[in-house]
Design a protein around this motif. Sequence first.
Motif, short mmCIF file in Angstrom:
data_model
loop_
_atom_site.label_atom_id
_atom_site.label_comp_id
_atom_site.label_asym_id
_atom_site.label_seq_id
_atom_site.Cartn_x
_atom_site.Cartn_y
_atom_site.Cartn_z
N SER A 184 0.83 -1.20 0.00
CA SER A 184 0.00 0.00 0.00
C SER A 184 0.86 1.25 0.00
O SER A 184 0.43 2.32 -0.41
N HIS A 185 2.13 1.13 0.46
CA HIS A 185 2.98 2.31 0.50
C HIS A 185 3.40 2.77 -0.89
O HIS A 185 4.04 3.79 -1.05
N ALA A 200 1.34 8.87 -4.88
CA ALA A 200 0.65 10.00 -5.48
C ALA A 200 -0.46 10.53 -4.58
O ALA A 200 -0.70 11.73 -4.53
N TRP A 201 -1.14 9.64 -3.87
CA TRP A 201 -2.31 10.07 -3.12
C TRP A 201 -1.98 10.34 -1.66
O TRP A 201 -2.86 10.55 -0.86
N ASN A 202 -0.69 10.22 -1.33
CA ASN A 202 -0.32 10.32 0.06
C ASN A 202 0.14 11.74 0.38
O ASN A 202 1.29 12.11 0.20
N SER A 203 -0.77 12.54 0.86
CA SER A 203 -0.40 13.94 1.08
C SER A 203 0.47 14.09 2.33
O SER A 203 1.14 15.08 2.50
N GLU A 204 0.48 13.07 3.19
CA GLU A 204 1.35 13.14 4.37
C GLU A 204 2.82 13.16 3.93
O GLU A 204 3.62 13.95 4.42
N LEU A 245 3.94 14.09 1.07
CA LEU A 245 4.18 15.35 0.39
C LEU A 245 4.49 16.44 1.42
O LEU A 245 5.39 17.25 1.25
#
Lengths: 620, 199
Positions: A602-603, A607-611, A613
């Motif tokens: 899952s890691h 792209a969808w991981n705003s944390e 970012l």
Amino acid sequence: MSSFLTNAVIYLGAAVLCVPVAKRLGLGSVLGYLLAGVVIGPFALGFIGQEGKDIMHFAEFGVVIMLFLVGLELEPEVLWRMRKQIIGLGSAQVALTAVLMAGLTLLVGFYDWQAGLAAGLCLAMSSTAIALQSLKEKGRMHSTAGQGSFAVLLFQDIAVIPILALMPLLAIAPARGSAEAGGMEALSGWQYTVVVLLSVGLVILAGRYVVVPLMRVVARTRLRELFTATALLVVVAVAALMELVGLSPALGTFLAGVVLANSEYSHELESDLDPFKGLLLGLFFMAVGASINFDLIASQPGTLFSITLGVMAVKIIILAMLGRLSRFSTDQNLIFSVGLGQVGEFAFVLLSFAAQLRILDAFWTDTLMAVTALSMSFTPIFMLIAERVIAWRVGRAEPEEQEADEINERNKVIIAGFGHFGSTLGRLLRANGVEATVLDNDSDQVQLLRKMGFKVYYGDATRPDLLGSAGAAEAEILVCALTPESAPELVETVHKHFPHLKLLVRSRNRTDAYELMDQGVLHIYRETLDTAVRMGVDVLKELGQRHYSAYRAGQNFIKYDESAMKELAAKRRDTGDYITSVREKIEEQESLLRKDEHHTPSHADHAWNSEELREALGKN
Amino acid sequence: MPRVLVLFAHPRLEKSRTNRALLSRVPKHKHITFRDLYEHYPDFNIDIGREQQLLLQHDIIVWHHPLYWYSAPPLLKQWIDLVLTFGWAYGPDGRALVGKAVQAVLTTGGADVAYTKEGFHGWTMEEFLRPLQRTATLCGMRWNDPFVVHGTNKLSQAELEGYAERYAALLLDLAWDAGGTAGALGHGALDDRIKQSNR
């Protein structure tokens, strides 16, 4: 020593020569072994003489192992659900056959009713070895006929003991020897009952609390042969205990098998004991073939053949009647009644016991022994005829308009095997407008599918001629949904005769999958993979994980697991070790678990991981 | 009283601080239906009939999502593709949604100044959202001024809570206001107020 080796060469050589020929001719292995026995027996080549009888007693142990294996596949609940069939169908078959046979023997000039009844009881027995072996070979154990046959055979196994106890009561003249009831003759009735119940209880408890822990210890030694030895020890020990208390060894080992059916070692036990069962049964069939007294047959062929055929006719008619009462379909009833129509190996035991008690004279004992051996040899032939009749009946039932433009309607997809697995797949295809041709060897199933408008062929999907008539030459895809044991055979046939077919093969687990990979199959579907992953995904969801994340984790895991398997398969080939032992399975499990530690699918969704970012931006 | 349907689409909500904060304040109100699309359709297999039925039962549709590459996450696009069907939502006989309104609610990492003619992205948010706007108007729905949370990566906890409060207020406004224009009218003013309070 040398005579032992010579004997071994004769038996093994005959088997190796005759069985493949019989199989190639579509006669089945049982008939092959029987013929091999006849060929090497005293009346043909004469390689073996009267020791055939001793070998038969020894080889009967194959039946004992077979029942243990049958038990292993039968969970206790299933057995409990079959209780009515076992008691109802079984007792009716034994009682009706024995009484009717007794009546008939009196008609043909038996001296008294006691002798008649003794003969009737002997003739009521069917051959577990022959019937179960042919059912298993054709993959029919779970059909209506298979279940019915099994119920009757199991009841007969149980009935042998009371019959042996009853025999002395039928003796008019004083017996020559005492009954061989182990060391139990000193006990009174109720004491005997207690001993029997105790030993059955012992088998159940020991199975659960001694054998499984023992297996665990043995598995840890990582010696494959020790595991095999343990498996044999279990079977032999149970058989010995049963013999000691005067119960049927086959019944006892069957019970032990049922107890171990749910244990983690049931598969291992099965694969370890299977070769022994096969060899011993083969030996047993050869011994039967060798024991057929052709001198006796030659001196009065008419009488013997007509007695044999008469006995089989009576048995088959009674079985068919009972089958009808149990609402078996005609085709299944045919397999059921013809399959059990012979006189079985227990008759040898019962007949010699009856002779010992002087219930039967030497002439009739010999005659009935010959009848038993003959009927056992006839059964595979009768089964072949029954098969043809069913194939013809089921084949004829095909809708006519479909046959008319068969060429135009050739389906692109063939599904081999339409059990729970194949039918799910077939329904999915059908719901999406894809018609598939189905191959199955359960006649009930075939009839039903025909009614529902499926194009179904009846028979063994691993046979090239059946595949051919199902349109394998024109089809594009063959889905193998057979039980994973039969898959390699189908793959081989397809590679050899229809190499253009794209093969999609069902496998049970990694072990099966490796075997298929070695055969060069590209599309392998492990039935334990997707379901387990879906279940795992639902567990993640139930624990409160986001559904989409859990879903993706599941999808990724499948991908990852497939590639991990390919990697392990390559490694496996490097070591050149193709045998999967307990030890190897454990090692593989270990390396898989280690790999998993580094795999966190899952890691990958950066792209969808705003944390992430935010962390990256924070550092700047 | 108009009924509000919030269609929320975020593929990884557990990693989105901003959206978790926004969702935590969605009012429990009998006229506000909250629907988490990625939770309902992890396999992207959208139940079209059910979604259309929900649309018919509501007056204001909220598309709430993070802005990914100047557009919506794939599942919301999938929803638009599958649910807004020809002959139902648009086309000669497609009048099922006429008179309803769409309210976009967006979160984005870029600051508000980045979404200007002179800014980093070179166009305004309004311009970037034209495809979604036209989707709504093609179906005969009004397009409310979007509610945008800018600079999500640098928001302080207090700012975040401010936005969440405003989001809740917007939804309640929408549910109260028969015209369905509360968002458009109210949020500019509120936006300024929050900015001032944060300075």
